[in-house]
Motif scaffolding. Structure first.
Motif, PDB file in Angstrom:
ATOM      1  N   ARG A 103      40.004  -9.572  88.974  1.00 52.61           N
ATOM      2  CA  ARG A 103      39.736  -9.030  90.220  1.00 52.61           C
ATOM      3  C   ARG A 103      41.039  -9.180  90.945  1.00 52.61           C
ATOM      4  O   ARG A 103      41.497  -8.168  91.718  1.00 52.61           O
ATOM      5  CB  ARG A 103      38.637  -9.664  91.247  1.00 52.61           C
ATOM      6  CG  ARG A 103      38.411  -9.103  92.298  1.00 52.61           C
ATOM      7  CD  ARG A 103      37.249  -9.388  93.198  1.00 52.61           C
ATOM      8  NE  ARG A 103      37.098 -10.659  93.300  1.00 52.61           N
ATOM      9  CZ  ARG A 103      36.058 -11.541  92.468  1.00 52.61           C
ATOM     10  NH1 ARG A 103      35.378 -10.932  91.560  1.00 52.61           N
ATOM     11  NH2 ARG A 103      36.039 -12.800  92.452  1.00 52.61           N
ATOM     12  N   PHE A 104      41.855 -10.158  90.805  1.00 53.21           N
ATOM     13  CA  PHE A 104      43.041 -10.072  91.280  1.00 53.21           C
ATOM     14  C   PHE A 104      44.236  -9.297  90.986  1.00 53.21           C
ATOM     15  O   PHE A 104      44.937  -8.658  91.589  1.00 53.21           O
ATOM     16  CB  PHE A 104      43.652 -11.825  91.023  1.00 53.21           C
ATOM     17  CG  PHE A 104      45.159 -11.561  91.415  1.00 53.21           C
ATOM     18  CD1 PHE A 104      45.946 -11.835  92.446  1.00 53.21           C
ATOM     19  CD2 PHE A 104      46.049 -11.937  90.320  1.00 53.21           C
ATOM     20  CE1 PHE A 104      47.226 -11.720  92.539  1.00 53.21           C
ATOM     21  CE2 PHE A 104      47.370 -12.140  90.281  1.00 53.21           C
ATOM     22  CZ  PHE A 104      48.040 -12.046  91.286  1.00 53.21           C
ATOM     23  N   VAL A 105      44.215  -9.022  89.599  1.00 56.14           N
ATOM     24  CA  VAL A 105      45.293  -8.032  88.815  1.00 56.14           C
ATOM     25  C   VAL A 105      44.755  -6.538  89.202  1.00 56.14           C
ATOM     26  O   VAL A 105      45.607  -5.861  89.593  1.00 56.14           O
ATOM     27  CB  VAL A 105      45.115  -8.320  87.548  1.00 56.14           C
ATOM     28  CG1 VAL A 105      46.325  -7.301  86.812  1.00 56.14           C
ATOM     29  CG2 VAL A 105      45.671  -9.598  87.040  1.00 56.14           C
ATOM     30  N   LEU A 106      43.540  -6.216  89.172  1.00 57.10           N
ATOM     31  CA  LEU A 106      42.979  -5.019  89.246  1.00 57.10           C
ATOM     32  C   LEU A 106      42.802  -4.412  90.505  1.00 57.10           C
ATOM     33  O   LEU A 106      42.467  -3.090  90.945  1.00 57.10           O
ATOM     34  CB  LEU A 106      42.238  -4.585  88.126  1.00 57.10           C
ATOM     35  CG  LEU A 106      42.560  -4.735  86.600  1.00 57.10           C
ATOM     36  CD1 LEU A 106      41.267  -4.910  85.703  1.00 57.10           C
ATOM     37  CD2 LEU A 106      43.504  -4.275  86.379  1.00 57.10           C
ATOM     38  N   GLU A 107      42.317  -5.393  91.407  1.00 58.87           N
ATOM     39  CA  GLU A 107      41.808  -4.898  92.672  1.00 58.87           C
ATOM     40  C   GLU A 107      42.564  -5.308  93.763  1.00 58.87           C
ATOM     41  O   GLU A 107      43.219  -4.699  94.552  1.00 58.87           O
ATOM     42  CB  GLU A 107      40.386  -5.173  92.646  1.00 58.87           C
ATOM     43  CG  GLU A 107      39.574  -4.498  91.655  1.00 58.87           C
ATOM     44  CD  GLU A 107      37.919  -5.103  91.713  1.00 58.87           C
ATOM     45  OE1 GLU A 107      37.637  -5.506  92.885  1.00 58.87           O
ATOM     46  OE2 GLU A 107      37.496  -4.800  90.752  1.00 58.87           O
ATOM     47  N   ASP A 108      42.437  -7.018  94.048  1.00 59.46           N
ATOM     48  CA  ASP A 108      42.845  -7.409  95.312  1.00 59.46           C
ATOM     49  C   ASP A 108      44.529  -7.541  95.492  1.00 59.46           C
ATOM     50  O   ASP A 108      45.148  -7.162  96.365  1.00 59.46           O
ATOM     51  CB  ASP A 108      42.466  -8.710  95.514  1.00 59.46           C
ATOM     52  CG  ASP A 108      41.044  -8.985  95.474  1.00 59.46           C
ATOM     53  OD1 ASP A 108      40.161  -7.976  95.965  1.00 59.46           O
ATOM     54  OD2 ASP A 108      40.393  -9.974  95.131  1.00 59.46           O
ATOM     55  N   ARG A 109      45.144  -8.252  94.326  1.00 60.78           N
ATOM     56  CA  ARG A 109      46.475  -8.039  94.382  1.00 60.78           C
ATOM     57  C   ARG A 109      47.154  -8.965  95.321  1.00 60.78           C
ATOM     58  O   ARG A 109      48.104  -8.714  95.913  1.00 60.78           O
ATOM     59  CB  ARG A 109      47.111  -6.890  94.256  1.00 60.78           C
ATOM     60  CG  ARG A 109      46.820  -5.835  92.995  1.00 60.78           C
ATOM     61  CD  ARG A 109      47.461  -4.710  92.734  1.00 60.78           C
ATOM     62  NE  ARG A 109      47.068  -4.078  91.691  1.00 60.78           N
ATOM     63  CZ  ARG A 109      47.559  -2.902  90.930  1.00 60.78           C
ATOM     64  NH1 ARG A 109      48.603  -2.502  91.601  1.00 60.78           N
ATOM     65  NH2 ARG A 109      47.205  -2.453  90.012  1.00 60.78           N
ATOM     66  N   VAL A 110      46.509 -10.148  95.918  1.00 62.74           N
ATOM     67  CA  VAL A 110      47.116 -11.039  96.888  1.00 62.74           C
ATOM     68  C   VAL A 110      46.669 -12.303  96.316  1.00 62.74           C
ATOM     69  O   VAL A 110      45.546 -12.722  96.127  1.00 62.74           O
ATOM     70  CB  VAL A 110      46.193 -10.757  98.039  1.00 62.74           C
ATOM     71  CG1 VAL A 110      46.596 -11.631  99.185  1.00 62.74           C
ATOM     72  CG2 VAL A 110      46.327  -9.458  98.647  1.00 62.74           C
ATOM     73  N   GLY A 111      47.839 -13.146  96.223  1.00 59.23           N
ATOM     74  CA  GLY A 111      47.606 -14.772  95.845  1.00 59.23           C
ATOM     75  C   GLY A 111      48.972 -15.336  95.922  1.00 59.23           C
ATOM     76  O   GLY A 111      49.937 -14.982  96.347  1.00 59.23           O
ATOM     77  N   TYR A 112      49.151 -16.588  95.248  1.00 52.67           N
ATOM     78  CA  TYR A 112      50.264 -17.342  95.318  1.00 52.67           C
ATOM     79  C   TYR A 112      50.683 -17.838  93.835  1.00 52.67           C
ATOM     80  O   TYR A 112      50.100 -17.010  92.992  1.00 52.67           O
ATOM     81  CB  TYR A 112      50.088 -18.619  95.973  1.00 52.67           C
ATOM     82  CG  TYR A 112      48.802 -19.385  95.737  1.00 52.67           C
ATOM     83  CD1 TYR A 112      48.880 -20.558  94.906  1.00 52.67           C
ATOM     84  CD2 TYR A 112      47.677 -19.293  96.539  1.00 52.67           C
ATOM     85  CE1 TYR A 112      47.795 -21.201  94.640  1.00 52.67           C
ATOM     86  CE2 TYR A 112      46.503 -19.943  96.122  1.00 52.67           C
ATOM     87  CZ  TYR A 112      46.551 -20.844  95.281  1.00 52.67           C
ATOM     88  OH  TYR A 112      45.458 -21.578  95.131  1.00 52.67           O
TER      89      TYR A 112
END
Length: 773
Positions: A466-475
């Protein structure tokens, strides 16, 4: 009145549970949201009770309230309205909290996952306690949810047993107050009354509450019941340490460094991925214990973890300011360690880490790691860092055994492998080093990812995709984990390294003045995770996928795979060479090869979703205002519902008498109230003589007398009386001075308190021995 008093007592119990959580959390960022959740649950239950709602209405209202509260406070960036993705995100938060409870060593930072879990628990405990205690008059059963909520943090194992009785006192005192007030008083009026013993218990509870954080289990306090289980993998993991440091509410300086060049300070290389986090050693184990054959005393020359043909010498001197750790921050790869602490360290070629160790003389290196890095410790390290050229790395070939060992994953990540393949194809990358650079550039620029600390820990089976393909928000943990998994999924040997960024320059080098080393200060905000890729013969090579908006990361390029300047310095240098007057942010020449589905307008990597730099505060948290507005709306609904209920379902006589009480109360508020000897008709005539009200007062006095003595009063007369009172109250307000209008909110509470005191005194006298009512 009974419901209100019991609800207030339950709120006291809620506050008494909070210090138990302070025992296992190192900061207080969780406290406001969790206590707000409990208070909101009590308010919803009280409001439903006040409007006459049943148990089902209370359950429905509480579920809706919990959903909205969670959506506003824990999921502020998932969309305008709750939907299936909101539920999935919240489920991931709870999963992350469960994994953290299993894997992380207390005390820990109050991450969004822990905060959401505690707030949910506070809401559920408060709702159940209110319904059982207030609605069903089962105080004993009603306190059980709070008892469970309070006891949960006490089951977390720690070291110091302390005094269980003293630590339990605030909670038990608050529970005693609820039980005391829940005791039936007998008679028609069952309003709880504070007895002498009740006042004593209450005063004691309030006094202890002021020092509760000192009495309840704090840092180092032991669990009363250890529920962790013998097989639970509760070992310390370095990446958890990085996440906790980044999410601490206040930034603290941890190291002072004097270095020949700007370098990352490494704690360890994490070689296995368990689907949720990167770890040292096998994914199912606890704290990593390397084989004795891979350990070397640090007071002797150290062998390399991986032989490297092309290296450059670096020298670093370290002073520990505020850090307690097993793993020793060091440049990679260390060759010699100097200083008094060197005799207490070992170097492991498994994981490539330097650690403090408890080793008895004559027993080899079979001891145990211990926390030896602490405030005031100093040491110096000489390192040989890999500095290969890209042509050297392009020529490297890996054997099948090495590639298999360093590309192992817990499951198939086909979607991530497909995304990585698209990035490689778009960049025309055909070798391992070119593919690593292409993936690094995609994360830091072309993929339009956003660096943001205000997200939960990367936990849950689908969180990575979900981080890589959708949200793309993180630390940094997000980016390093994603890149390393994508590299492994496409057959490139990779791992995650953790440690610290070089920090901020506080005293530049001055060789002419005999100061060859630059001084840096490293803070908790510099805690970091990055990627290392294995190239046999040249060692583990660093890659940097995190698009930090402060540009303090060191990013390798095709021209320089081992730079010693951070991204900010590089861009300033490039701008100087181009002779431009302002800093430019490069944009990709080609479209994103892996566009996020349903993505909004791409955001610049240097800003978060709100448009502020690095998640900077843009005016303070907004969710308390939303909660305040919601509470006001709830109170308004209760008031209107009660008024409608009173107008539509109350007997006409009661409506007239209620209007009479309202009129007399208005007179008291404005300082012209009824004297003890005056009737309603007499006070109205006095107001007329003083010019305060019109002749309509006589009509209302007649209607009030008829209602009081059984006259013919129907709904039309009741409506007329209410209309007359509205006019009379408006006239009274207009007739008094501005000072009396300003003091009006204070007069009724004071008079009510005095009247209550008089009634209580009369009740005590009437119950005294020898007195008869």
């Amino acid at each position: 009145m009974r419901d209100t008093i019991l609800a207030a007592a339950l709120a006291l119990v809620l506050f008494a549970t909070a210090p138990a959580y302070s025992r296992v959390l190192v900061d207080d960022t969780w406290r406001g949201r969790s206590l707000a959740a409990g208070l909101m649950a009590l308010a919803v239950g009280w409001a439903v009770r006040r409007v006459g709602g049943g148990a089902f209405a209370a359950l429905t209202s509480s579920v809706v309230g919990l959903v909205l509260f969670t959506y506003v406070t824990a999921l502020p960036s998932v969309g305008l309205l709750p939907d299936a993705s909101s539920l999935a995100t919240f489920r991931d938060l709870l999963d992350a909290a469960a994994i953290g409870l299993r894997d992380e060593i207390a005390p820990v930072a109050s991450t969004p996952a822990f905060t959401a879990a505690i707030a949910t628990g506070a809401w559920l405990a408060s709702y159940l306690a209110h319904e059982l205690t207030v609605r069903f008059r089962r105080a004993g059963a009603g306190l059980v949810p709070f008892l469970v909520f309070w006891a949960l943090p006490l089951t977390v194992p720690m070291d110091d047993p302390g005094s269980a009785v003293l630590r339990a006192l605030p909670f038990l005192a608050a529970v005693g107050i609820v039980l005391l007030l829940s005791t039936p008083q007998g008679g028609e009026d069952d309003t709880p009354r504070a007895t002498v013993s009740g006042l004593a218990v209450g005063a004691g509870a309030l006094s202890v509450a002021l020092i509760a954080p000192l009495l309840l289990p704090g840092y180092g306090g032991a669990a009363w019941v250890d529920l962790s289980g013998a097989e639970s993998p509760r070992g310390y993991q370095p990446i958890v340490d990085v996440t906790e440091r980044l999410q601490l509410p206040g930034e603290r300086d941890v190291l002072r460094i004097r270095s020949s060049e700007r370098l990352y300070l490494r704690l360890a290389g994490l070689d296995s991925f368990d689907g949720g986090t990167w770890r040292l050693g096998p994914s199912g184990a606890g704290s990593f214990q390397p084989a004795e054959s891979s350990l070397y005393r640090a007071d002797s020359p150290l062998p390399p973890e991986e032989p490297a043909r092309a290296t450059a010498t670096a020298r670093v001197e370290v002073e520990v300011l505020d850090l307690a750790n097993i793993y020793v921050p060091t440049p990679y790869q260390p060759v010699t360690v100097r200083g008094q602490l060197a005799g207490e360290m070992v170097w492991s070629t498994e994981g490539g880490f330097l650690a403090t160790w408890s080793v008895a003389e004559g027993e080899g290196l079979t001891g145990q790691p211990r926390v030896g890095v602490s405030e005031g410790a100093t040491y110096a390290v000489d390192a040989e860092r890999p500095v290969p050229s890209i042509d050297q790395l392009r020529a490297v070939e890996l054997d099948g055994e090495t590639r298999a060992r360093w590309t192992a994953l817990p499951r198939d990540y086909a979607r991530l492998a497909e995304a990585a393949g698209a990035v490689y194809e778009a960049a025309g990358a055909t070798t391992d080093v070119d593919r690593a650079l292409a993936l690094q550039d995609w994360f830091t620029d072309g993929g339009r990812f956003t660096y943001d600390l205000d997200v939960p820990a990367l936990r849950g089976d689908q969180a990575l995709e979900r981080f890589v393909l959708e949200d793309r928000v993180g630390y940094c943990e997000y980016f390093a984990t994603a890149m390393a998994v994508m590299l492994r999924a496409t057959g490139i040997p990779a791992r995650v390294a953790v440690g610290f960024l070089p920090g901020t320059v506080t005293d530049p080098a001055d060789p002419d003045a005999g100061q060859p080393l630059t001084e840096y200060t490293v803070s908790t905000a510099d805690a970091h995770a990055w990627v290392e890729v294995l190239f046999p013969g040249y060692g583990w090579i660093t890659f940097e996928p995190t698009p930090r908006s402060d540009l303090t990361q060191i990013v390798p390029t095709e021209e320089d795979l081992a730079p010693v300047e951070n991204l900010r310095e590089r861009r300033l240098r490039e701008l100087g060479e181009l002779d431009t007057g302002e800093q430019q942010t490069p944009t990709p020449d080609t479209p994103d090869p892996v566009p996020a589905p349903d993505s909004a307008t791409p955001t610049d990597p240097g800003t978060d979703q709100s448009g502020t730099e690095d998640g900077a505060d843009d005016g303070g948290p907004w969710w308390p205002w939303v909660l305040a507005l919601g509470l006001l709306a709830l109170i308004g609904t209760v008031v209107l519902s009660r008024r409608d209920r009173a107008a539509g379902h109350t007997a006409p006589e009661a409506r007239v008498l209620a209007a009479q009480r309202s009129l007399l109360a208005t007179g008291r508020r404005y300082g012209v109230g009824r004297a003890p000897q005056e009737t309603t008709a007499e006070v109205v005539r006095r107001w007329q003589a003083e010019g305060r009200v019109s002749a309509g007062g006589d009509r209302f006095a007649a209607l009030a007398q008829a209602a009081a003595f059984g006259g013919d009063v129907d709904a039309a007369i009741a409506a007329e009386a209410e209309a007359l009172v509205a006019d009379l109250e408006a006239e009274l307000r207009a007739s008094v001075s501005p000072r009396d209008r300003a003091l009006s909110p204070l007069r009724v509470p004071l008079e009510t308190t005095a009247a209550s005191a008089r009634r209580a005194g009369a009740a005590v006298i009437s119950r005294a021995p020898g007195r008869r009512g």
